[in-house]
Write an enzyme that holds these catalytic residues in place. Structure first.
Site, mmCIF file in Angstrom:
data_model
loop_
_atom_site.group_PDB
_atom_site.id
_atom_site.type_symbol
_atom_site.label_atom_id
_atom_site.label_comp_id
_atom_site.label_asym_id
_atom_site.label_seq_id
_atom_site.Cartn_x
_atom_site.Cartn_y
_atom_site.Cartn_z
ATOM 1 N N GLU A 169 0.774 -1.371 0.079
ATOM 2 C CA GLU A 169 -0.002 -0.069 -0.055
ATOM 3 C C GLU A 169 0.909 1.152 0.030
ATOM 4 O OE1 GLU A 169 0.527 1.789 3.100
ATOM 5 O OE2 GLU A 169 1.680 0.169 3.508
ATOM 6 N N GLU A 310 4.571 -0.339 1.045
ATOM 7 C CA GLU A 310 4.969 -0.601 -0.159
ATOM 8 C C GLU A 310 4.901 -1.975 -0.584
ATOM 9 O OE1 GLU A 310 8.341 1.231 -1.802
ATOM 10 O OE2 GLU A 310 7.773 3.270 -0.753
#
Length: 342
Positions: A169, A310
């Site tokens: 994310e 991430e």
């Protein structure tokens, strides 16, 4: 809204898989939790030869109205800038993906900006960021349902050319939403759920706690969809759908850290069988992640003091899933070794 139904794993084959692994050319149990992982992957695949060769990381991006109240040390504009960095192949996740042989796709779930078309970008924006959950619901029920449905479609489609999915994310302020989700769905005391996120000093952390206390006091929601609506975010809701879609398609999903964990917790609260398909990559340094893992009865593979997001932790754990598959597919049996049948 109708999400796909995730079937629980059929554990009838587990004893046979344990016996198969015990019969390999090694002392029984000597590979510890890698043996447990091999069994899980085989049960998910319904085969004694599971694969994790084709790996795809889906990085869901979205902005949060809570940043208006100062829950992050960075402005919302950083979300767009980091999405551009990911699409340029220059983020930490890109470097790690290259190192372990995974492809990266960014999903615009709710970035508060118009993003240009890109081959590695899926345009799935529900709205341009959530509302400020400190003063009003972050999302409407309809917006939550849209995010879940789009996520389920994305997750299901991604399994068509991937043996394993990884969730990541990008969203300034999303550790605040994740903390509120853990608080309600764990459940856990709010103070134990709030951490430094992307990097607060003492004053910033105190401000974040105050804002989240205000948000929590505004709503008593405890049901998964209600919690998503009250506290957001769109990237979290879309990851919930993607996890359900991938699991329903019979694929294992590597869960990253605290933010992805909040999506996994929500998905498990919606459909408990989702837990069978989750591989928890690492224990984040973010405060509250230990409580979150405990709420899902999860033991992560790694503990490296990561707190970037991430999908970086999931990428680092990917080689372990491949090694677990190789234990089943590449290691000789002790009987073959002793009989000279190599």
């Amino acid at each position: 809204m109708t999400l796909p139904i995730v079937p629980p794993l059929d554990r009838a084959a587990e004893r046979g898989l344990r016996a198969l692994i015990d019969g390999k050319a090694k002392p029984s149990g000597s590979l510890g939790r890698i043996e447990d992982l091999a069994v899980q992957l085989a049960l998910i695949a319904g085969s004694v030869t599971p694969q994790a060769v084709r790996a795809r990381l889906l990085v869901f991006a979205g902005d949060h109205g809570l940043t208006q109240a100062g829950v992050s040390s960075y402005p919302s504009e950083v979300t767009q800038a980091m999405v551009a960095t990911l699409l340029a192949g220059k983020a930490s996740a890109n470097a790690f993906a290259k190192a372990v042989g995974a492809t990266v796709t960014v999903v615009d779930a709710g970035v508060a900006a118009t993003l240009s078309e890109h081959p590695s970008l899926i345009a799935a924006k529900v709205r341009a960021g959530t509302r400020n959950a400190a003063v009003e619901p972050a999302l409407t029920r309809a917006e939550v349902q849209t995010a879940l449905a789009r996520g389920a479609e994305i997750g299901g489609q991604a399994t068509q050319d991937a043996d394993i999915l990884l969730l990541g994310e990008m969203g300034i302020g999303n550790s605040a939403s994740a903390a509120l989700i853990l608080h309600r769905l764990g459940p856990a005391p709010l103070g134990d759920c709030v951490g430094v996120g992307a990097g607060h000093d003492a004053a910033g952390l105190a401000r974040k706690r105050t804002v989240l206390e205000q948000a929590a006091a505004r709503s008593a929601a405890t049901a998964p969809l209600g919690v998503l609506a009250e506290f957001g975010g769109l990237e979290i809701a879309m990851m919930v759908g993607a996890l359900i879609g991938a699991a329903a398609s019979g694929r294992p999903v590597l869960i990253d850290g605290f933010i992805c964990g909040s999506a996994a917790l929500t998905a498990i609260r919606l459909q408990p069988a989702v837990r069978d398909y989750c591989v928890f990559s690492h224990r984040s340094a973010e405060r509250g992640h230990g409580l979150m893992l405990a709420a899902m009865d999860a033991r992560p593979l790694l503990d490296l003091d990561l707190r970037l997001g991430e999908g970086t932790g999931a990428l680092l754990a990917l080689p372990l899933t491949r090694a677990a598959c190789a234990l089943l597919t590449e290691v000789a049996s002790l009987d073959d070794v002793l009989a000279g049948r190599l």
